[in-house]
Design a protein around this motif. Structure first.
Motif, PDB file in Angstrom:
ATOM      1  N   GLU A 157       0.120   0.411   4.461  1.00 46.98           N
ATOM      2  CA  GLU A 157      -0.049  -1.585   5.105  1.00 46.98           C
ATOM      3  C   GLU A 157       0.939  -2.731   4.495  1.00 46.98           C
ATOM      4  OE1 GLU A 157      -1.854  -2.601   7.376  1.00 46.98           O
ATOM      5  OE2 GLU A 157      -2.141  -1.086   8.226  1.00 46.98           O
ATOM      6  N   ARG A 158       0.936  -1.794   3.125  1.00 40.77           N
ATOM      7  CA  ARG A 158       1.644  -3.225   2.069  1.00 40.77           C
ATOM      8  C   ARG A 158       3.197  -3.666   3.277  1.00 40.77           C
ATOM      9  NH1 ARG A 158      -0.468  -4.185  -3.630  1.00 40.77           N
ATOM     10  NH2 ARG A 158      -1.550  -5.977  -1.767  1.00 40.77           N
ATOM     11  N   ALA A 159       3.989  -2.044   3.378  1.00 43.94           N
ATOM     12  CA  ALA A 159       4.903  -2.009   3.927  1.00 43.94           C
ATOM     13  C   ALA A 159       4.848  -2.861   5.598  1.00 43.94           C
ATOM     14  CB  ALA A 159       5.435  -0.490   4.536  1.00 43.94           C
ATOM     15  N   HIS A 160       3.581  -2.608   6.249  1.00 40.63           N
ATOM     16  CA  HIS A 160       3.987  -3.271   7.617  1.00 40.63           C
ATOM     17  C   HIS A 160       3.497  -4.986   6.393  1.00 40.63           C
ATOM     18  CE1 HIS A 160       2.685  -1.355  10.860  1.00 40.63           C
ATOM     19  NE2 HIS A 160       2.554  -0.665   9.459  1.00 40.63           N
ATOM     20  N   GLU A 161       3.032  -5.631   5.451  1.00 47.57           N
ATOM     21  CA  GLU A 161       2.852  -6.824   5.140  1.00 47.57           C
ATOM     22  C   GLU A 161       4.618  -7.288   4.886  1.00 47.57           C
ATOM     23  OE1 GLU A 161      -1.060  -5.641   2.581  1.00 47.57           O
ATOM     24  OE2 GLU A 161       0.099  -6.783   1.364  1.00 47.57           O
ATOM     25  N   LEU A 162       5.209  -6.563   4.848  1.00 46.66           N
ATOM     26  CA  LEU A 162       7.048  -6.981   3.902  1.00 46.66           C
ATOM     27  C   LEU A 162       7.619  -7.215   5.140  1.00 46.66           C
ATOM     28  CD1 LEU A 162       7.615  -4.540   0.753  1.00 46.66           C
ATOM     29  CD2 LEU A 162       6.733  -7.120   1.201  1.00 46.66           C
ATOM     30  N   LEU A 163       7.311  -6.255   5.981  1.00 49.24           N
ATOM     31  CA  LEU A 163       7.564  -6.117   7.190  1.00 49.24           C
ATOM     32  C   LEU A 163       8.064  -7.798   7.741  1.00 49.24           C
ATOM     33  CD1 LEU A 163       9.999  -5.366   9.314  1.00 49.24           C
ATOM     34  CD2 LEU A 163       7.627  -4.496   9.939  1.00 49.24           C
ATOM     35  N   TYR A 164       6.095  -8.164   8.032  1.00 52.43           N
ATOM     36  CA  TYR A 164       5.873  -9.352   8.833  1.00 52.43           C
ATOM     37  C   TYR A 164       6.807 -10.461   8.097  1.00 52.43           C
ATOM     38  CZ  TYR A 164       2.870 -13.850   9.691  1.00 52.43           C
ATOM     39  OH  TYR A 164       2.814 -14.470   9.416  1.00 52.43           O
ATOM     40  N   MET A 223       4.010  -4.155  -8.814  1.00 49.90           N
ATOM     41  CA  MET A 223       2.931  -4.763  -8.110  1.00 49.90           C
ATOM     42  C   MET A 223       2.605  -4.296  -6.495  1.00 49.90           C
ATOM     43  SD  MET A 223       4.065  -8.284  -8.859  1.00 49.90           S
ATOM     44  CE  MET A 223       3.148  -9.432  -7.090  1.00 49.90           C
ATOM     45  N   LEU A 224       3.775  -4.192  -6.285  1.00 50.77           N
ATOM     46  CA  LEU A 224       3.513  -3.529  -4.732  1.00 50.77           C
ATOM     47  C   LEU A 224       2.600  -1.945  -4.420  1.00 50.77           C
ATOM     48  CD1 LEU A 224       7.293  -3.971  -2.908  1.00 50.77           C
ATOM     49  CD2 LEU A 224       5.207  -5.104  -2.803  1.00 50.77           C
ATOM     50  N   GLU A 225       2.656  -1.233  -5.574  1.00 50.80           N
ATOM     51  CA  GLU A 225       2.256   0.143  -5.684  1.00 50.80           C
ATOM     52  C   GLU A 225       0.478   0.220  -6.790  1.00 50.80           C
ATOM     53  OE1 GLU A 225       5.131   2.145  -8.777  1.00 50.80           O
ATOM     54  OE2 GLU A 225       6.170   2.459  -7.032  1.00 50.80           O
ATOM     55  N   ASP A 226       0.805  -1.297  -7.068  1.00 52.51           N
ATOM     56  CA  ASP A 226      -0.531  -1.678  -7.465  1.00 52.51           C
ATOM     57  C   ASP A 226      -1.205  -2.159  -6.551  1.00 52.51           C
ATOM     58  OD1 ASP A 226      -3.022  -2.206  -8.888  1.00 52.51           O
ATOM     59  OD2 ASP A 226      -2.210  -3.073 -10.138  1.00 52.51           O
ATOM     60  N   ILE A 258      -0.550 -12.802  -3.630  1.00 51.71           N
ATOM     61  CA  ILE A 258       0.735 -12.897  -4.653  1.00 51.71           C
ATOM     62  C   ILE A 258       2.140 -12.039  -4.820  1.00 51.71           C
ATOM     63  CG2 ILE A 258       0.275 -11.004  -6.582  1.00 51.71           C
ATOM     64  CD1 ILE A 258      -1.647 -12.381  -7.517  1.00 51.71           C
ATOM     65  N   VAL A 259       1.877 -10.813  -3.378  1.00 51.82           N
ATOM     66  CA  VAL A 259       2.951 -10.314  -3.178  1.00 51.82           C
ATOM     67  C   VAL A 259       3.436 -11.156  -2.345  1.00 51.82           C
ATOM     68  CG1 VAL A 259       3.942  -8.815  -0.714  1.00 51.82           C
ATOM     69  CG2 VAL A 259       2.532  -7.933  -3.029  1.00 51.82           C
TER      70      VAL A 259
END
Length: 710
Positions: free
Chosen positions: A588-595, A543-546, A553-554
């Motif tokens: 950007e997804r990395a930033h979301e996960l860190l958040y 999902m993260l890759e997509d 959803i993440v």
DNA sequence: ATAGGGTTAG
């Protein structure tokens, strides 16, 4: 740093962190909107006065009952104030009606007296007889026949002696019933007590309770020894309700516990982790004029140690000092353990010196506790000094201590010392290599990256028939992952699972970390392993890759995964997932996960502020997560500069100096990342692991970048 | 285990 899990995961996964549920709080208002904006993801410079409210409850089932709930059973009965003494004592004494007496008594200050044995000249014959019975494998009938051959008449004293020497509990009970049937003399309390002791050894609580009811029915007095035996048996069978029930029953029948029974009950609550109840009982006892003995203090120390409560430990030390109770070896051992759990290696060290100065000789448990503490604290010098002292003083060792020394070597990366010890253990006659020893060695080879030796050890284990456990498997996965020997990794994983190893969250975290630095086929092979262990995690990675997966959803899926992950694997998961996003061009997804990780409390103290200095603490982050956090911080600082809000004099980032061989990578990676941005952070010369910038540097850097972009 | 209470390993 270290160690809850210096075993399997990458170094960024091996930093211990609090497992407190209160860390899993986030800001409820900030996560409601699904609209993305930098600001929403920025938790780094929030005012500290706004304490976040919980919006996640990942661990509601682990909540402790409230204090009043905990105290309820006691407050209803034994902990009442004077009026209830009337109900408690069958024969009212003048003292309790005396209004000048301030406190009710909850325990008898006099220990129950034991009747003294008179010498029995037939002791030898009877003991031999009992031993023969104990070692035999008779049927009931045959056993009965042998009993008739008792070498001396079964008088009260002779029968007691045999009863006392018989085991296991089935035979004790058989003999007990045999005497009862013969009806030669009345069965006094001591006969029941001796029989109960044997039953307790066999953990036969039901049988013990039946004997106790039999005593009540036939009017045999239950004394303090009876009750403490019942209570400790219930405790050993984990029947804590029963333990409390019998304690309360004791008061109801008018019998006061003495300090032995009382501290047995203290330990019941200690084992339940009910600190308040232990303290309540303790205070009541003190108010009754009790001077607790070392056993009671050991119980107190244990309960505070289990809670990691340093103030509690200090309280125990102060009380003993005030009451002039000299700690014995067990008390010291318990206190040392407690100091370790409370994360106080320095105080453990001084307590140990105090113990030695007082003339006590440490035993294997003392040394095990201390070696473990030094290892976890990464105190190599203290650990090695103590090891030397152990050898030169000839202090006692056992196999647990040997294995603890090996684990300590793993924590400190002492490969050679461990190999020497492992070799000595192999040749030693009074200690055998077991799965702990092998696992400790695998841990070392895993953390220093010695894949050849790890493989050799793995093969040796199969040969000598020592099963690989989940921790050993994790160490090997880590080792082969780092060495890029992915086929070996897969082989070890498959063999382990076939042999019954159940992958846990740490192993999954370790596999995930290998995925984060593997490419193409290799990554797919590792993901296939992970698929067997934790398919949801694999789905989440996809999902993260997509790119089309929405933030909401993440967020939901990540929350759900974390909820089902053990405390100590949550941050490693988040770290690895951030690394994966960065490796796969999903910055950007990395930033979301860190958040999200921050909101879910996985990174407490990531950003700390004083009036003079703001600091980004990335020591517990993986390289990718640290880079992400740094970028996030720079974005935030840029906004602050642009809106001309105040900044402190100093801005710093702490990567940690890296006391472990593999932890130096973070500082280096961070340095090159800072360089890439041409950010004005300079590696400090006096403070290792710190990157520092002044306000002026940051302001002019932001302004020059803004000018360049304009 | 000689009638009762307390302490060691990822």
């Amino acid at each position: 740093m270290a160690a809850k899990f210096s075993t399997g995961l990458d170094i960024h996964c091996s930093i211990p962190y609090t497992s407190d549920t209160k860390l899993l709080y986030g800001s409820s208002s900030s996560t409601k909107s699904s609209r993305l904006s930098i600001k929403r993801f920025t938790v780094l410079c929030n005012s500290t006065s706004k304490s976040p409210k919980p919006n996640l409850d990942l661990d509601s089932s682990r909540k402790k009952p409230s204090l009043s709930e905990q105290l309820k059973p006691l407050s209803n009965t034994i902990l009442d104030d004077p009026p209830n003494q009337a109900r408690i004592l069958s024969k009212p004494k003048s003292t309790w009606v005396n209004p000048t007496r301030p406190k009710p008594s909850v325990l008898s200050l006099q220990r129950q007296k034991r009747s003294s044995y008179s010498y029995n000249p037939q002791i030898r014959d009877l003991k031999n007889f009992a031993r023969r019975l104990s070692e035999s494998h008779f049927s009931d009938d045959a056993f009965l026949a042998v009993l008739e051959d008792i070498p001396h008449p079964p008088t009260r004293d002779n029968a007691l002696l045999v009863l006392n020497s018989l085991r296991p509990w089935q035979k004790t009970l058989f003999f007990f019933n045999w005497i009862k049937t013969r009806n030669l003399f009345p069965l006094e309390t001591i006969f029941y007590n001796v029989a109960m002791k044997s039953l307790r050894f066999g953990r036969q609580f039901q049988q013990i309770e039946e004997l106790a009811f039999e005593m009540i029915d036939s009017g045999v007095e239950l004394d303090n020894i009876t009750y403490s035996t019942i209570i400790t048996c219930a405790k050993r069978c984990n029947l804590f309700d029963k333990a409390v029930e019998w304690f309360e029953r004791m008061y109801k029948t008018g019998l006061m516990p003495d300090e032995v029974t009382y501290s047995a009950v203290l330990d019941v609550y200690a084992q339940l982790g009910k600190v308040e109840e232990v303290m309540s009982l303790y205070e009541r006892g003190r108010a009754s004029g009790w001077t607790p003995d070392p056993v009671a203090f050991a119980v107190l120390a244990k309960v505070f140690g289990a809670a990691g409560d340093y103030d509690g430990i200090r309280f125990v030390l102060q009380e003993m000092k005030a009451l002039e109770v000299q700690p014995n070896l067990v008390v010291y051992n318990t206190l040392l353990e407690a100091m370790g759990k409370a994360g106080k290696p320095g105080l453990a060290r001084s307590l140990f010196e105090e113990m030695v100065d007082s003339g006590l000789t440490p035993d294997a448990k003392t040394l095990t506790a201390l070696i473990k503490i030094y290892g976890k604290a990464r105190w190599a010098r203290d650990a090695l000094d103590l090891w030397e002292r152990m050898k030169s003083n000839g202090w006692p060792m056992d196999f647990i201590l040997y294995n603890t020394l090996l684990s300590m070597c793993a924590d400190l990366g002492l490969e050679e010392e461990a190999e020497t010890l492992f070799h000595d253990m192999r040749r030693s006659e009074n200690c055998r290599l077991d799965s702990w020893s092998y696992t400790a060695m695998l841990n070392i080879y895993g953390s220093v990256g010695n894949a050849e030796k790890a493989m050799a050890l793995f093969e040796e284990m199969s040969k000598v028939g020592i099963e690989l456990n989940v921790m050993g498997c994790t160490c090997l996965v880590q080792c082969f992952g780092r060495a890029q020997r992915i086929d070996d990794l897969v082989k070890v994983f498959e063999v382990s699972v076939q042999r019954g190893v159940k992958p846990d969250d740490r192993l999954c975290g370790c596999l995930l970390s290998v995925v984060s630095y593997c490419k193409g086929d290799d990554a797919d092979k590792v993901l296939a392993c992970l698929q067997q262990a934790n398919p949801r995690l694999v789905t989440f990675v996809k999902m993260l890759e997509d790119e089309s997966t929405s933030y909401d959803i993440v967020k939901e899926e990540f929350r759900s995964i974390l909820t089902n992950t053990s405390d100590d694997a949550r941050r490693p998961f988040c770290n690895c997932l951030i690394d994966i996003c960065r490796k796969r061009n999903r910055a950007e997804r990395a930033h979301e996960l860190l958040y999200l990780g921050t909101v879910y409390g996985l990174y407490p103290g990531l950003h700390t502020k004083t009036p003079e200095e703001w600091r980004l603490n990335v020591r517990a982050l993986s390289v990718g997560a640290a880079q992400t956090a740094f970028e996030e911080w720079m974005r935030t600082l840029a906004k602050i500069v642009q809106s001309e809000e105040p900044l402190p004099e100093v801005l710093s980032a702490n990567t940690g100096a890296g006391t472990h061989k593999f932890s130096q990578g973070l500082a280096n990676a961070f340095a090159s990342h800072v360089e890439k941005f041409a950010a004005p952070f300079k590696q400090s010369e006096e403070k290792a692991g710190f990157f520092i910038a002044t306000r002026e540097d940051v302001v002019s850097w932001v302004q020059s970048k803004a000018a360049a972009n304009a």
